[in-house]
Design an enzyme around this catalytic site. Structure first.
Site, PDB file in Angstrom:
ATOM      1  N   HIS A   1       0.834  -1.207   0.000  1.00  0.00           N
ATOM      2  CA  HIS A   1       0.000   0.000   0.000  1.00  0.00           C
ATOM      3  C   HIS A   1       0.871   1.261   0.000  1.00  0.00           C
ATOM      4  CE1 HIS A   1      -3.886  -2.082   0.984  1.00  0.00           C
ATOM      5  NE2 HIS A   1      -3.015  -3.030   1.267  1.00  0.00           N
TER       6      HIS A   1
ATOM      7  N   ASP B   1      -5.552   5.860   1.628  1.00  0.00           N
ATOM      8  CA  ASP B   1      -5.794   4.490   1.196  1.00  0.00           C
ATOM      9  C   ASP B   1      -7.261   4.147   1.471  1.00  0.00           C
ATOM     10  OD1 ASP B   1      -3.870   1.793   0.787  1.00  0.00           O
ATOM     11  OD2 ASP B   1      -5.870   1.390   1.609  1.00  0.00           O
TER      12      ASP B   1
HETATM   13  C1  UDX Z   1      -0.423  -6.694  -0.276  1.00  0.00           C
HETATM   14  C2  UDX Z   1      -1.366  -7.770  -0.782  1.00  0.00           C
HETATM   15  O1  UDX Z   1      -0.814  -9.051  -0.693  1.00  0.00           O
HETATM   16  C3  UDX Z   1      -1.819  -7.495  -2.161  1.00  0.00           C
HETATM   17  O2  UDX Z   1      -2.644  -8.554  -2.610  1.00  0.00           O
HETATM   18  C4  UDX Z   1      -2.537  -6.200  -2.178  1.00  0.00           C
HETATM   19  O3  UDX Z   1      -3.041  -5.967  -3.476  1.00  0.00           O
HETATM   20  C5  UDX Z   1      -1.598  -5.110  -1.713  1.00  0.00           C
HETATM   21  O4  UDX Z   1      -1.051  -5.418  -0.449  1.00  0.00           O
HETATM   22  P1  UDX Z   1       2.018  -7.666  -1.020  1.00  0.00           P
HETATM   23  O5  UDX Z   1       1.618  -9.010  -0.607  1.00  0.00           O
HETATM   24  O6  UDX Z   1       3.239  -7.145  -0.457  1.00  0.00           O
HETATM   25  O7  UDX Z   1       0.854  -6.599  -0.873  1.00  0.00           O
HETATM   26  O8  UDX Z   1       2.168  -7.771  -2.625  1.00  0.00           O
HETATM   27  P2  UDX Z   1       2.246  -6.708  -3.776  1.00  0.00           P
HETATM   28  O9  UDX Z   1       0.974  -5.960  -3.925  1.00  0.00           O
HETATM   29  O10 UDX Z   1       2.680  -7.455  -4.958  1.00  0.00           O
HETATM   30  O11 UDX Z   1       3.375  -5.676  -3.343  1.00  0.00           O
HETATM   31  C6  UDX Z   1       4.710  -6.034  -3.149  1.00  0.00           C
HETATM   32  C7  UDX Z   1       5.584  -4.852  -3.496  1.00  0.00           C
HETATM   33  O12 UDX Z   1       6.891  -5.112  -2.997  1.00  0.00           O
HETATM   34  C8  UDX Z   1       5.704  -4.599  -4.985  1.00  0.00           C
HETATM   35  O13 UDX Z   1       5.608  -3.232  -5.271  1.00  0.00           O
HETATM   36  C9  UDX Z   1       7.092  -5.118  -5.326  1.00  0.00           C
HETATM   37  O14 UDX Z   1       7.753  -4.419  -6.366  1.00  0.00           O
HETATM   38  C10 UDX Z   1       7.839  -4.915  -4.025  1.00  0.00           C
HETATM   39  N1  UDX Z   1       8.932  -5.900  -3.915  1.00  0.00           N
HETATM   40  C11 UDX Z   1       8.650  -7.227  -3.806  1.00  0.00           C
HETATM   41  C12 UDX Z   1      10.226  -5.453  -3.921  1.00  0.00           C
HETATM   42  O15 UDX Z   1      10.499  -4.250  -4.009  1.00  0.00           O
HETATM   43  N2  UDX Z   1      11.220  -6.392  -3.823  1.00  0.00           N
HETATM   44  C13 UDX Z   1      10.991  -7.704  -3.716  1.00  0.00           C
HETATM   45  O16 UDX Z   1      11.957  -8.475  -3.625  1.00  0.00           O
HETATM   46  C14 UDX Z   1       9.662  -8.156  -3.706  1.00  0.00           C
END
Ligand code: UDX
Length: 455
Positions: A25, A120
């Site tokens: 987020h 948000d």
């Molecule tokens: C959560 C929920 O899981 C997701 O479904 C919802 O839509 C938003 O909040 P998260 O599980 O962390 O988020 O997944 P995601 O939405 O994919 O966000 C992860 C973020 O971390 C991405 O922006 C990605 O670029 C970043 N990331 C991930 C990194 O910078 N490095 C990494 O090694 C892995």
């Protein structure tokens, strides 16, 4: 990524933004803040001490911590989700603190009036505070239009009895949403309309409808079929802006991004490496961890795997991994600059948990996906990408080495994979075009700036 906007020198309006304190987020909110800064607005970020953003990466923004920062408050400096969640996520016990802060900001902003508050969608308590101060509130919805439509239909799905179906029904289609199976609905993580999480979603939907408008991290051509429904269900302003197309998330990363693998990555042939990451929150147990590792080895494809600290429940039992793992054809890192990896020509596919940021970042770079959703919006977006847009394949049965290696080979090696990658490339192109003058995302961005300027 591209089309970096120009910096505007003179600023005379301020925008206050308030992200929900999780990586998935924080990233899109800070991307949006940067875009608005480049369009000439001054930026104030309200944040919690829990998962606070790295302030030093944004010297041009003003940061104010609220909610969990009063030493006399027993909730002072809660650093664990379990401590933070009951008060601030479920009860949303922050109206007084927010009102006090906003009153100060509004009173001090004579030369630089505050145009609006952008929060948000999950910070639903902010709507009544904004209303009481006559301050327009815009919502940033960090998930897809599709998953939000399903979320707003939870009462309907509950009435139909979906949340109480037993395991015999898992593979059945959901009649109202034929793209989904019953197991996808159950993976949202609620069992009835009265669950605290269901209530949180219900309040989120209600207060989003009461806001002045929604900024979606998406683009029209990606979710065209959902847009009409959204305009009907949320009859307010809707702006669709694919934030990863404009900016990376490196500055808002809560963990340090490892870059030491780039010399190895740079040497791999085009489209030959599978990037594997399951986001910032999802966890697996030891057995699943081992199955993932074996699946990777069996696929015989090069891979870069992000194993975040805490990803494995209990301990990371390296001794259970295959002999010599990861070997020369694989690299394991704790956290990576994800968008850069996805944009790299050697990346052939992304095995993802289908979090919306990861999904959109993959779409924006034209990378095919292998979808292993965990919970929440992830199973819904996984179906959309694999079933409707067909830019990925869905691993149906959790983490089992054979299914995993088959899915990887389908996308990386088989003829089917070429077609999936071609569709992903076409979708990326649509996103690129949407950013050009007259394109849908460009127009949405312009209307957002015009709207905020008019307030
Ligand atoms: C959560 C929920 O899981 C997701 O479904 C919802 O839509 C938003 O909040 P998260 O599980 O962390 O988020 O997944 P995601 O939405 O994919 O966000 C992860 C973020 O971390 C991405 O922006 C990605 O670029 C970043 N990331 C991930 C990194 O910078 N490095 C990494 O090694 C892995």
């Amino acid at each position: 990524m591209g089309n970096q906007p120009q910096t505007t020198a003179s600023r005379n309006r301020r925008i206050i933004l308030f992200p929900f304190p999780f990586q998935g987020h924080i990233n899109p909110m800070l991307q949006l803040a940067s875009l608005l800064y480049y369009r000439g607005f001054s930026i104030t970020i309200l944040h919690t001490n829990f998962n606070a953003p790295k302030i030093s990466n944004y010297p041009h923004f003003t940061f104010i911590s609220i909610l969990d920062n009063h030493p006399e408050d027993e909730r002072f400096s809660k650093s664990l989700l379990l401590d933070f969640a009951p008060d601030f996520i479920f009860k949303q016990d922050g109206a007084d603190a927010l009102r006090d802060e906003l009153e100060l900001l509004l009173a001090s902003g004579k030369d630089e009036p505050v145009s609006c508050l952008i929060t948000d969608a999950f910070w639903h308590f902010t709507q009544s505070v904004a209303d009481s101060l006559n301050l327009p509130r815009l919502v940033l919805r960090t998930s897809s239009l599709y998953s939000t439509i399903i979320y707003s239909s939870i009462p309907l799905l509950d009435d139909c009895g979906y949340f109480t179906l037993d395991d015999n029904h898992l593979e059945e289609q959901v009649v109202k949403f034929p793209l989904l199976k019953v197991k996808d609905i159950l993976k949202i993580g609620i069992r009835s309309n009265k669950d605290p999480y269901a209530e949180l979603i219900g309040d989120m939907v209600k207060q989003t409808k009461a806001s002045s408008g929604i900024i979606w991290n998406s683009f029209k051509e990606l979710e065209e079929t959902e847009l009409e429904r959204v305009q009907h269900d949320f009859p307010i302003l809707n702006f669709l802006i694919p934030l990863p197309k404009y900016l990376t998330t490196s500055s808002s990363s809560l963990l340090d991004q490892d870059r030491t693998f780039f010399p190895w990555l740079d040497q791999q042939p085009p489209n030959s490496v599978l990037y594997v990451s399951f986001g910032s929150i999802s966890k697996v147990d030891e057995k699943e961890f081992v199955e993932i590792a074996h699946g990777l080895v069996h696929s015989k494809q090069a891979f870069l795997w992000v194993v975040r600290p805490g990803f494995v429940k209990g301990s990371t039992s390296l001794e259970l991994l295959p002999n010599g793992f990861p070997g020369e054809s694989g690299r394991v890192v704790e956290w990576a600059p994800q968008q850069e990896v996805l944009a790299h020509e050697v990346t052939g596919a992304f095995w993802t948990h289908s979090g919306w940021n990861s999904t959109l970042e993959s779409v924006c770079e034209g990378v095919a996906m292998i979808c292993s959703p965990f919970r929440g919006d992830q199973p819904l977006d996984a179906r959309y990408m694999s079933g409707l847009l067909r830019v990925g394949v869905y691993i149906e049965n959790g983490f089992q080495r054979e299914e995993i290696s088959n899915a990887i080979r389908r996308v990386m090696v088989d003829e089917e994979g070429k077609e999936i990658r071609e569709r992903a490339r076409v979708l990326k192109q649509k996103g690129d075009v949407s950013l050009m003058k007259g394109g849908s995302s460009n127009e949405s961005m312009e209307s957002l700036v015009d709207y905020i300027s008019s307030l």
